[in-house]
Design an enzyme around this catalytic site. Sequence first.
Site, short mmCIF file in Angstrom:
data_model
loop_
_atom_site.label_atom_id
_atom_site.label_comp_id
_atom_site.label_asym_id
_atom_site.label_seq_id
_atom_site.Cartn_x
_atom_site.Cartn_y
_atom_site.Cartn_z
N ALA A 11 42.16 43.87 54.70
CA ALA A 11 42.50 42.59 55.33
C ALA A 11 43.40 41.76 54.42
O ALA A 11 43.83 40.67 54.79
CB ALA A 11 41.22 41.79 55.65
N SER A 128 48.43 48.83 38.74
CA SER A 128 49.28 47.66 38.54
C SER A 128 50.14 47.81 37.29
O SER A 128 49.73 48.47 36.33
CB SER A 128 48.40 46.42 38.38
OG SER A 128 49.16 45.35 37.90
N TYR A 188 41.99 41.91 33.75
CA TYR A 188 42.47 42.47 35.02
C TYR A 188 43.16 43.81 34.78
O TYR A 188 42.85 44.82 35.43
CB TYR A 188 43.41 41.47 35.71
CG TYR A 188 44.17 42.06 36.89
CD1 TYR A 188 43.51 42.40 38.06
CD2 TYR A 188 45.55 42.29 36.81
CE1 TYR A 188 44.20 42.96 39.13
CE2 TYR A 188 46.24 42.83 37.88
CZ TYR A 188 45.57 43.17 39.03
OH TYR A 188 46.25 43.72 40.09
N1 LIG Z 1 50.12 41.76 45.14
C1 LIG Z 1 50.55 42.21 43.98
O1 LIG Z 1 51.52 41.71 43.42
C2 LIG Z 1 49.86 43.39 43.32
C3 LIG Z 1 50.45 43.94 42.17
C4 LIG Z 1 49.81 45.00 41.54
C5 LIG Z 1 48.64 45.51 42.06
N2 LIG Z 1 48.09 44.95 43.18
C6 LIG Z 1 46.82 45.52 43.67
O2 LIG Z 1 46.95 45.82 45.05
C7 LIG Z 1 45.71 45.60 45.71
C8 LIG Z 1 45.88 44.70 46.90
O3 LIG Z 1 46.44 43.47 46.47
P1 LIG Z 1 46.82 42.30 47.47
O4 LIG Z 1 47.99 41.60 46.89
O5 LIG Z 1 46.89 42.82 48.84
O6 LIG Z 1 45.56 41.37 47.24
P2 LIG Z 1 44.74 40.49 48.31
O7 LIG Z 1 43.88 39.60 47.49
O8 LIG Z 1 45.62 39.92 49.35
O9 LIG Z 1 43.82 41.60 49.02
C9 LIG Z 1 42.66 42.08 48.44
C10 LIG Z 1 41.63 42.24 49.56
O10 LIG Z 1 40.43 42.77 48.99
C11 LIG Z 1 39.33 42.07 49.52
N3 LIG Z 1 38.26 42.10 48.54
C12 LIG Z 1 38.17 41.44 47.35
N4 LIG Z 1 37.00 41.71 46.76
C13 LIG Z 1 36.33 42.57 47.58
C14 LIG Z 1 35.06 43.20 47.52
N5 LIG Z 1 34.24 42.99 46.47
N6 LIG Z 1 34.69 44.03 48.53
C15 LIG Z 1 35.51 44.23 49.59
N7 LIG Z 1 36.73 43.65 49.70
C16 LIG Z 1 37.14 42.83 48.71
C17 LIG Z 1 39.83 40.66 49.77
O11 LIG Z 1 39.06 39.97 50.75
C18 LIG Z 1 41.26 40.91 50.22
O12 LIG Z 1 41.33 41.02 51.63
C19 LIG Z 1 44.75 45.07 44.65
O13 LIG Z 1 44.00 46.14 44.14
C20 LIG Z 1 45.67 44.54 43.58
O14 LIG Z 1 45.05 44.58 42.31
C21 LIG Z 1 48.69 43.90 43.82
#
Ligand SMILES: NC(=O)c1ccc[n+]([C@@H]2O[C@H](COP(=O)([O-])OP(=O)(O)OC[C@H]3O[C@@H](n4cnc5c(N)ncnc54)[C@H](O)[C@@H]3O)[C@@H](O)[C@H]2O)c1
Length: 377
Positions: A11, A128, A188
């Site tokens: 989500a 990441s 992180y």
């Molecule tokens: N957005 C970026 O720039 C970026 C960069 C590098 C890595 N990432 C990684 O990509 C992934 C997704 O990132 P995003 O930007 O979509 O983040 P986001 O915060 O939009 O999405 C993360 C989702 O995980 C859910 N979540 C959090 N804790 C949870 C739990 N304990 N149980 C179940 N669901 C849980 C949240 O409700 C959210 O919907 C993450 O693992 C993040 O570390 C993102």
Amino acid sequence: MSKRILITGGAGFIGSNLSLALIKHGYEITVLDNLSPQIHGTHQDSPLYLSIKDQVNFILGDVCDKAVWESTLAGQDIVVHLAAETGTGQSQYQLEKYVAVNSMGTANLLDHLVNKKHQVKRLVIASSRAIYGEGKYHCLEHGDVYPLARSQKQMDLGQFEPTCPICQGALQLKPTDENAKIHPASIYGITKQNQEQMILNIGESLGISAIAFRYQNVYGPGQSLKNPYTGILSIFSTQMLNGNDLNIFEDGLESRDFVYIDDVVKATVLGVTAKPEISGIYNVGAGINTSVITVAKSLQKLYGTEVAIKVSGNYRLGDIRHNYADLSKIKKELGFEPTVSFEEGLTKFAEWVKTQPLQEDLYKKSITELKEKGLYK
Ligand SMILES: NC(=O)c1ccc[n+]([C@@H]2O[C@H](COP(=O)([O-])OP(=O)(O)OC[C@H]3O[C@@H](n4cnc5c(N)ncnc54)[C@H](O)[C@@H]3O)[C@@H](O)[C@H]2O)c1
Ligand SMILES: [Zn+2]
């Protein structure tokens, strides 16, 4: 490959876009997400969640809850594990939470795969660029080097550029490839390294394809405008549109590789649909670095705001100076090519922000938290 995919964190920003793209490719998607209030607010009606709600099999649950995996994993062919806590600064004072959700959540998934019956054939994890810490640099005398995290002493003197770890001389920035040194500068980053290594290790021992994508800074329409702990474009936007001045850290020349959401989804789909024998680690980025001051000025122009952009010399412990991706491996092995320029992507992002309700500017609160813990200078 088979057709049923579980997306944890589906989500969220990346997960919701990925879910919709994979549905178009004919996959049946199950999402496991706890709708974390930091991302989705308290009413479980965030636009990201609403965009997928009726199109996926949605399971409201927490990756830390071992029992939830039992029913969630039944019948799945592929798992894309995105659920995570994602704030670098926040991770420095909420260690238990970050380790529990990111490291233990992944361990729970893998424990199930090792010890219970399942039909999963591929695991994909969101790693990441944070695991690299400072990326790759070149010293004229010592060749390619990987500078250590910058010391408080250096930063207090306004010396923000990393120096050669051998001669302390000036360095030239290079794109960071997958063989670069892993030395995360934040909790992180450490948990992301854990997740990646655990998935690759267990994938290998179970004979399951395991793919880790080291995403750079992902941005685009849909990214949370509520979360003051991560996402610099959102943080700047919410501050500007509330009429608040921007405080730019360091000297503003720190830079990141900003990669547009559609390109990230494209890369991830290439991994999900790759030949079964494909496993391993891939950088995902635009392959270009952009300074933070450029981001702030570009957004100011796009919003037509008058707020002041102050370069403060403040800094956060755990932040890195620069990083951008070497994309040679993913181009060669998965055929990935980023297509959205920063100018184009930023314009699309700003146009979308203008259509969204104005969010409360919680950024000061997040900085106060850092100050209280001695992590903001
Ligand atoms: N957005 C970026 O720039 C970026 C960069 C590098 C890595 N990432 C990684 O990509 C992934 C997704 O990132 P995003 O930007 O979509 O983040 P986001 O915060 O939009 O999405 C993360 C989702 O995980 C859910 N979540 C959090 N804790 C949870 C739990 N304990 N149980 C179940 N669901 C849980 C949240 O409700 C959210 O919907 C993450 O693992 C993040 O570390 C993102
Ligand atoms: Zn040197």
